[in-house]
Enzyme design. Structure first.
Site, PDB file in Angstrom:
ATOM      1  N   GLY A   1     136.666  99.795  -7.127  1.00 55.32           N
ATOM      2  CA  GLY A   1     136.096 100.465  -8.290  1.00 55.32           C
ATOM      3  C   GLY A   1     134.585 100.382  -8.241  1.00 55.32           C
ATOM      4  O   GLY A   1     134.024  99.514  -7.560  1.00 55.32           O
TER       5      GLY A   1
ATOM      6  N   GLN B   1     126.005 100.319 -11.203  1.00 56.43           N
ATOM      7  CA  GLN B   1     125.982  99.594  -9.930  1.00 56.43           C
ATOM      8  C   GLN B   1     125.269 100.364  -8.826  1.00 56.43           C
ATOM      9  O   GLN B   1     124.912  99.785  -7.799  1.00 56.43           O
ATOM     10  CB  GLN B   1     127.407  99.271  -9.469  1.00 56.43           C
ATOM     11  CG  GLN B   1     128.099  98.263 -10.372  1.00 56.43           C
ATOM     12  CD  GLN B   1     129.455  97.908  -9.804  1.00 56.43           C
ATOM     13  OE1 GLN B   1     130.426  98.631 -10.005  1.00 56.43           O
ATOM     14  NE2 GLN B   1     129.520  96.809  -9.067  1.00 56.43           N
TER      15      GLN B   1
ATOM     16  N   CYS C   1     133.006  91.094  -7.553  1.00 54.91           N
ATOM     17  CA  CYS C   1     132.216  92.276  -7.911  1.00 54.91           C
ATOM     18  C   CYS C   1     131.168  92.528  -6.834  1.00 54.91           C
ATOM     19  O   CYS C   1     130.499  91.597  -6.389  1.00 54.91           O
ATOM     20  CB  CYS C   1     131.538  92.022  -9.258  1.00 54.91           C
ATOM     21  SG  CYS C   1     130.493  93.379  -9.806  1.00 54.91           S
ATOM     22  N   LEU C   2     131.021  93.792  -6.429  1.00 52.81           N
ATOM     23  CA  LEU C   2     130.021  94.153  -5.415  1.00 52.81           C
ATOM     24  C   LEU C   2     128.608  93.759  -5.847  1.00 52.81           C
ATOM     25  O   LEU C   2     127.754  93.495  -5.004  1.00 52.81           O
ATOM     26  CB  LEU C   2     130.021  95.675  -5.194  1.00 52.81           C
ATOM     27  CG  LEU C   2     131.128  96.298  -4.357  1.00 52.81           C
ATOM     28  CD1 LEU C   2     130.830  97.775  -4.167  1.00 52.81           C
ATOM     29  CD2 LEU C   2     131.276  95.600  -3.011  1.00 52.81           C
TER      30      LEU C   2
ATOM     31  N   HIS D   1     137.297  96.237 -15.759  1.00 52.88           N
ATOM     32  CA  HIS D   1     136.137  95.674 -15.054  1.00 52.88           C
ATOM     33  C   HIS D   1     134.998  96.705 -15.002  1.00 52.88           C
ATOM     34  O   HIS D   1     133.837  96.376 -15.271  1.00 52.88           O
ATOM     35  CB  HIS D   1     136.582  95.254 -13.643  1.00 52.88           C
ATOM     36  CG  HIS D   1     135.488  94.661 -12.799  1.00 52.88           C
ATOM     37  ND1 HIS D   1     135.509  93.362 -12.358  1.00 52.88           N
ATOM     38  CD2 HIS D   1     134.342  95.210 -12.298  1.00 52.88           C
ATOM     39  CE1 HIS D   1     134.414  93.129 -11.634  1.00 52.88           C
ATOM     40  NE2 HIS D   1     133.706  94.233 -11.581  1.00 52.88           N
ATOM     41  N   GLU D   2     135.342  97.948 -14.671  1.00 52.15           N
ATOM     42  CA  GLU D   2     134.293  98.972 -14.521  1.00 52.15           C
ATOM     43  C   GLU D   2     133.726  99.398 -15.870  1.00 52.15           C
ATOM     44  O   GLU D   2     132.514  99.604 -15.994  1.00 52.15           O
ATOM     45  CB  GLU D   2     134.834 100.191 -13.753  1.00 52.15           C
ATOM     46  CG  GLU D   2     135.383  99.878 -12.359  1.00 52.15           C
ATOM     47  CD  GLU D   2     134.458  99.045 -11.499  1.00 52.15           C
ATOM     48  OE1 GLU D   2     133.224  99.118 -11.674  1.00 52.15           O
ATOM     49  OE2 GLU D   2     134.961  98.287 -10.653  1.00 52.15           O
TER      50      GLU D   2
ATOM     51  N   HIS E   1     131.052  97.136 -17.032  1.00 50.99           N
ATOM     52  CA  HIS E   1     129.721  97.386 -16.450  1.00 50.99           C
ATOM     53  C   HIS E   1     128.917  98.361 -17.306  1.00 50.99           C
ATOM     54  O   HIS E   1     127.694  98.259 -17.388  1.00 50.99           O
ATOM     55  CB  HIS E   1     129.842  97.957 -15.033  1.00 50.99           C
ATOM     56  CG  HIS E   1     130.056  96.922 -13.966  1.00 50.99           C
ATOM     57  ND1 HIS E   1     129.186  95.877 -13.771  1.00 50.99           N
ATOM     58  CD2 HIS E   1     131.029  96.781 -13.024  1.00 50.99           C
ATOM     59  CE1 HIS E   1     129.625  95.126 -12.758  1.00 50.99           C
ATOM     60  NE2 HIS E   1     130.746  95.654 -12.289  1.00 50.99           N
TER      61      HIS E   1
HETATM   62 ZN    ZN Z   1     131.876  94.874 -10.787  1.00 48.39          ZN
END
Ligand code: ZN
Length: 171
Positions: A48, A53, A100-101, A142-143, A146
């Site tokens: 995702g 991000q 998480c990236l 999760h997304e 953000h």
């Molecule tokens: Zn993330």
């Protein structure tokens, strides 16, 4: 399509919140395609990605649906795309390890509702309402976090959160 640089924890774009998208332009559609490409072809593949991000303060997420999901709405090039996503319902609870990236090097067990309903627009600007459970429900949550400036570790108690934040890799 190209791999976009992923913004890391500490950059204000990840904590300042986002603007709603008022019109789905060609530029937005092209950004969506680059986000899907980045999710799949970046240094660390992900399931995702949220627009902050990649440095854009707008309400947009993409997600890789697990293979068991069939007949989903809002799918483009095999990925789920939700513009202006809003979680309107959540029920149940599961605990699953997340990473998480934008926060390389750390993971944590996070409790979240097991099933959610997400409303928003698809890549063509059509209203969609998606019910998701399991892995996809977790990715959506999760997304969407953000977009509200939240990280997965914000769901932990303050002591665990502090410990994890100190371990985020800076390189
Ligand atoms: Zn993330």
């Amino acid at each position: 399509m190209r791999v976009l640089p992923v913004v890391k924890h500490g950059d204000p774009v990840l904590t300042n919140g986002v603007e709603q998208i008022s019109e789905v332009t060609d530029e937005i559609r092209s950004l969506i395609d680059d986000m899907i490409y980045t999710m799949r072809n970046g240094d660390t593949p992900a399931v995702g990605l949220a627009a902050p991000q990649i440095g854009r303060a707008i309400a947009l997420i993409v997600a890789e649906p697990p293979p068991e999901y069939k007949g989903l709405e809002a799918v483009h090039d095999g990925a789920v795309v939700v513009i202006n996503p809003e979680i309107v319902y959540g029920v149940g609870a599961t605990v699953v390890e997340e990473g998480c990236l934008s926060c390389p090097g750390i993971t944590a067990d996070v409790q979240r509702p097991a099933t959610v309903i997400v409303k928003g627009l698809d890549r063509d600007g059509r209203p969609v309402k998606l019910e998701a459970e399991g892995a996809l429900a977790r990715i959506f949550q999760h997304e969407v976090d953000h977009l509200h400036g939240k990280f997965f570790f914000d769901h932990l108690n303050p002591i665990k959160r502090q410990l994890l934040k100190s371990r985020i890799r800076r390189t």
